[in-house]
Design a protein around this motif. Sequence first.
Motif, PDB file in Angstrom:
ATOM      1  N   HIS A 106       0.845  -1.191   0.000  1.00  0.00           N
ATOM      2  CA  HIS A 106       0.000   0.000   0.000  1.00  0.00           C
ATOM      3  C   HIS A 106       0.883   1.244   0.000  1.00  0.00           C
ATOM      4  O   HIS A 106       1.918   1.298   0.662  1.00  0.00           O
ATOM      5  CB  HIS A 106      -0.899   0.005   1.246  1.00  0.00           C
ATOM      6  N   GLU A 107       0.465   2.270  -0.732  1.00  0.00           N
ATOM      7  CA  GLU A 107       1.296   3.466  -0.898  1.00  0.00           C
ATOM      8  C   GLU A 107       1.578   4.190   0.421  1.00  0.00           C
ATOM      9  O   GLU A 107       2.595   4.868   0.559  1.00  0.00           O
ATOM     10  CB  GLU A 107       0.642   4.441  -1.875  1.00  0.00           C
ATOM     11  N   HIS A 108       0.709   4.042   1.409  1.00  0.00           N
ATOM     12  CA  HIS A 108       0.901   4.751   2.667  1.00  0.00           C
ATOM     13  C   HIS A 108       2.037   4.177   3.511  1.00  0.00           C
ATOM     14  O   HIS A 108       2.399   4.753   4.533  1.00  0.00           O
ATOM     15  CB  HIS A 108      -0.396   4.757   3.477  1.00  0.00           C
ATOM     16  N   TYR A 109       2.582   3.046   3.112  1.00  0.00           N
ATOM     17  CA  TYR A 109       3.708   2.465   3.838  1.00  0.00           C
ATOM     18  C   TYR A 109       5.044   2.786   3.188  1.00  0.00           C
ATOM     19  O   TYR A 109       6.072   2.221   3.565  1.00  0.00           O
ATOM     20  CB  TYR A 109       3.536   0.942   3.934  1.00  0.00           C
ATOM     21  N   LEU A 110       5.039   3.713   2.223  1.00  0.00           N
ATOM     22  CA  LEU A 110       6.251   4.045   1.493  1.00  0.00           C
ATOM     23  C   LEU A 110       6.504   5.545   1.501  1.00  0.00           C
ATOM     24  O   LEU A 110       5.575   6.340   1.626  1.00  0.00           O
ATOM     25  CB  LEU A 110       6.147   3.572   0.037  1.00  0.00           C
ATOM     26  N   VAL A 111       7.779   5.913   1.361  1.00  0.00           N
ATOM     27  CA  VAL A 111       8.177   7.305   1.144  1.00  0.00           C
ATOM     28  C   VAL A 111       9.247   7.319   0.062  1.00  0.00           C
ATOM     29  O   VAL A 111       9.871   6.299  -0.222  1.00  0.00           O
ATOM     30  CB  VAL A 111       8.729   7.970   2.422  1.00  0.00           C
ATOM     31  N   HIS A 112       9.484   8.477  -0.540  1.00  0.00           N
ATOM     32  CA  HIS A 112      10.531   8.589  -1.550  1.00  0.00           C
ATOM     33  C   HIS A 112      11.911   8.472  -0.904  1.00  0.00           C
ATOM     34  O   HIS A 112      12.146   8.995   0.188  1.00  0.00           O
ATOM     35  CB  HIS A 112      10.415   9.925  -2.281  1.00  0.00           C
ATOM     36  N   LYS A 113      12.807   7.790  -1.585  1.00  0.00           N
ATOM     37  CA  LYS A 113      14.176   7.632  -1.104  1.00  0.00           C
ATOM     38  C   LYS A 113      15.052   8.745  -1.682  1.00  0.00           C
ATOM     39  O   LYS A 113      15.012   9.000  -2.890  1.00  0.00           O
ATOM     40  CB  LYS A 113      14.735   6.273  -1.532  1.00  0.00           C
ATOM     41  N   PRO A 114      15.858   9.408  -0.858  1.00  0.00           N
ATOM     42  CA  PRO A 114      16.788  10.414  -1.389  1.00  0.00           C
ATOM     43  C   PRO A 114      17.787   9.769  -2.348  1.00  0.00           C
ATOM     44  O   PRO A 114      18.222   8.636  -2.149  1.00  0.00           O
ATOM     45  CB  PRO A 114      17.499  10.936  -0.130  1.00  0.00           C
ATOM     46  N   GLU A 115      18.176  10.492  -3.369  1.00  0.00           N
ATOM     47  CA  GLU A 115      19.052   9.945  -4.400  1.00  0.00           C
ATOM     48  C   GLU A 115      20.414   9.530  -3.847  1.00  0.00           C
ATOM     49  O   GLU A 115      20.995   8.546  -4.287  1.00  0.00           O
ATOM     50  CB  GLU A 115      19.247  10.977  -5.516  1.00  0.00           C
ATOM     51  N   LYS A 116      20.936  10.283  -2.894  1.00  0.00           N
ATOM     52  CA  LYS A 116      22.301  10.037  -2.414  1.00  0.00           C
ATOM     53  C   LYS A 116      22.384   8.932  -1.363  1.00  0.00           C
ATOM     54  O   LYS A 116      23.477   8.597  -0.903  1.00  0.00           O
ATOM     55  CB  LYS A 116      22.897  11.326  -1.853  1.00  0.00           C
ATOM     56  N   VAL A 117      21.267   8.390  -0.969  1.00  0.00           N
ATOM     57  CA  VAL A 117      21.256   7.305   0.019  1.00  0.00           C
ATOM     58  C   VAL A 117      21.179   5.976  -0.718  1.00  0.00           C
ATOM     59  O   VAL A 117      20.319   5.786  -1.580  1.00  0.00           O
ATOM     60  CB  VAL A 117      20.069   7.449   0.990  1.00  0.00           C
ATOM     61  N   SER A 118      22.070   5.055  -0.389  1.00  0.00           N
ATOM     62  CA  SER A 118      22.099   3.763  -1.075  1.00  0.00           C
ATOM     63  C   SER A 118      20.886   2.922  -0.704  1.00  0.00           C
ATOM     64  O   SER A 118      20.199   3.182   0.286  1.00  0.00           O
ATOM     65  CB  SER A 118      23.391   3.013  -0.721  1.00  0.00           C
ATOM     66  N   TRP A 119      20.656   1.870  -1.490  1.00  0.00           N
ATOM     67  CA  TRP A 119      19.532   0.977  -1.218  1.00  0.00           C
ATOM     68  C   TRP A 119      19.673   0.326   0.160  1.00  0.00           C
ATOM     69  O   TRP A 119      18.713   0.280   0.939  1.00  0.00           O
ATOM     70  CB  TRP A 119      19.451  -0.113  -2.281  1.00  0.00           C
ATOM     71  N   THR A 120      20.868  -0.192   0.450  1.00  0.00           N
ATOM     72  CA  THR A 120      21.058  -0.893   1.724  1.00  0.00           C
ATOM     73  C   THR A 120      20.946   0.056   2.910  1.00  0.00           C
ATOM     74  O   THR A 120      20.391  -0.304   3.949  1.00  0.00           O
ATOM     75  CB  THR A 120      22.427  -1.590   1.745  1.00  0.00           C
ATOM     76  N   ALA A 121      21.481   1.270   2.763  1.00  0.00           N
ATOM     77  CA  ALA A 121      21.382   2.246   3.844  1.00  0.00           C
ATOM     78  C   ALA A 121      19.936   2.649   4.098  1.00  0.00           C
ATOM     79  O   ALA A 121      19.510   2.802   5.246  1.00  0.00           O
ATOM     80  CB  ALA A 121      22.221   3.479   3.526  1.00  0.00           C
ATOM     81  N   ALA A 122      19.178   2.800   3.024  1.00  0.00           N
ATOM     82  CA  ALA A 122      17.776   3.190   3.165  1.00  0.00           C
ATOM     83  C   ALA A 122      16.980   2.131   3.908  1.00  0.00           C
ATOM     84  O   ALA A 122      16.249   2.432   4.868  1.00  0.00           O
ATOM     85  CB  ALA A 122      17.166   3.441   1.790  1.00  0.00           C
TER      86      ALA A 122
END
Length: 320
Positions: A106-122
């Motif tokens: 569901h979309e309410h469980y997500l937020v946009h990831k900043p470009e400079k943050v890696s997948w694993t760090a996010a």
Amino acid sequence: MKGLYFQQSSTNEEITFLFQERESLPVTEDNFVKLQVKACALSQINTKLLAEMKMEKDFFPVGREVAGIVLDVGSKVSFFQPDDEVVGILPLDSEDPGLCEVIQVHEHYLVHKPEKVSWTAAAGAIRDGVRACTALYYLSHLSPGKSVLIMDGASAFGTIAIQLAHHRGAKVISTACSLEDKQHLERIRPSIARVIDISSGKVHVAESCLEETGGLGVDIVIDAGVRLYSKDDEPAVKSQLPHKHDIITLLGVGGHWVTTEENLQLDPPDSHCLFLKGATVAFLNDEVWNLSNAQQGKYLFTHLKRRDGEVIGWYFQTAT
């Protein structure tokens, strides 16, 4: 397409992990996002909570903190478009495991990831970031000039909470459980007002906090668990935790105590002392979180750094 699940034995003592083949995902529902998973964090599985909530399944999905790319969106999704990079936490009753190539969420469980943050760090930072934000902003109403005691500040949660408190202009005191933790906390910039080394068992947390605050006590305490009884009557894992009386003693007038101790017991004298101080007690439950406000632009991402300076995550900063 395979996903990772776990199965609990009938005695609830053993957990078996296994990969299961999953059917192709159906057409994306109205408010759901089809997500290609790039990274998934493995947090502790709370089997006790699952049992309390009567969530009886043959197989439970594994992995809930995910980061990935949006492949498709439902007709009523308003916050995301295909190819967006996102991060979020799957709900406790999710049918899809985070450890899978493609999932629906569901979309309410997500937020946009900043470009400079890696997948694993996010994926690795989102859970503790939401917990720290909840503890400081919603449960204790942090504001500039407040004094904050963060227990076990060198932990992932503690490090994020310290930086959040610094960002709001608070005076931060923290405890260290080892020499390595103490050195890590002393390298944080801006510097912590006081690092209390409790590894030897000879330092009294309440006395140190009262000394640092001129006898007034701290405004906010975020613990990492507390002892309810004497050291002889508690498990060895709790030997370094402060006693609940120490927390009450060092808490200032009108203070906020945020506890992670789910079985906290306060006797009438404890309650009376908190009453005289006008203090409050709040419980920080790992599963009490809601990312929907982030969708409305209420929060911005700000980077966090770990010991070697590499960016590993972020915290939520209130937009102005």
